[in-house]
Design a protein around this motif. Structure first.
Motif, PDB file in Angstrom:
ATOM      1  N   ARG A  56       0.861  -1.192   0.000  1.00  0.00           N
ATOM      2  CA  ARG A  56       0.000   0.000   0.000  1.00  0.00           C
ATOM      3  C   ARG A  56       0.890   1.232   0.000  1.00  0.00           C
ATOM      4  O   ARG A  56       2.042   1.176   0.419  1.00  0.00           O
ATOM      5  N   PHE A  57       0.333   2.364  -0.433  1.00  0.00           N
ATOM      6  CA  PHE A  57       1.125   3.575  -0.574  1.00  0.00           C
ATOM      7  C   PHE A  57       0.390   4.778  -0.017  1.00  0.00           C
ATOM      8  O   PHE A  57      -0.843   4.793   0.029  1.00  0.00           O
ATOM      9  N   GLU A  58       1.160   5.769   0.427  1.00  0.00           N
ATOM     10  CA  GLU A  58       0.622   7.054   0.875  1.00  0.00           C
ATOM     11  C   GLU A  58       1.330   8.159   0.111  1.00  0.00           C
ATOM     12  O   GLU A  58       2.497   8.017  -0.257  1.00  0.00           O
ATOM     13  N   VAL A  59       0.624   9.266  -0.086  1.00  0.00           N
ATOM     14  CA  VAL A  59       1.181  10.441  -0.752  1.00  0.00           C
ATOM     15  C   VAL A  59       1.174  11.587   0.250  1.00  0.00           C
ATOM     16  O   VAL A  59       0.154  11.859   0.882  1.00  0.00           O
ATOM     17  N   ARG A  60       2.324  12.259   0.374  1.00  0.00           N
ATOM     18  CA  ARG A  60       2.429  13.405   1.277  1.00  0.00           C
ATOM     19  C   ARG A  60       1.783  14.614   0.630  1.00  0.00           C
ATOM     20  O   ARG A  60       2.047  14.927  -0.533  1.00  0.00           O
TER      21      ARG A  60
END
Length: 76
Positions: A56-60
């Protein structure tokens, strides 16, 4: 697909409350300098937890940087 430049630490849903410090929850690290990550008490005989990649990924928000989420799993 290119690997993200960062990882972000999150607790697994079944991690005991209080095991992961608030300082580590959501903390971003440079992926190029991260060794295999082991978190938790290090005294002899105490349990450890391991942070593992989740896919899974997150974007700042402020700069658009991408991090893969690594979950801290409960001690085995």
């Amino acid at each position: 697909m290119r690997e993200p430049d960062y990882i972000v630490i999150r607790p697994a849903t079944n991690l005991p409350p209080g095991f992961l410090s608030p300082h580590e929850d959501g903390r971003w690290y440079d992926a190029s300098t991260m060794p295999e990550m082991v978190l938790g008490p290090l005294a002899p005989g105490e349990t450890r937890a391991v942070a593992v990649p989740t896919g899974r990924f997150e974007v700042r928000d402020h700069d658009g940087a991408v991090a893969e989420v690594w979950e801290v799993q409960p001690p085995a």
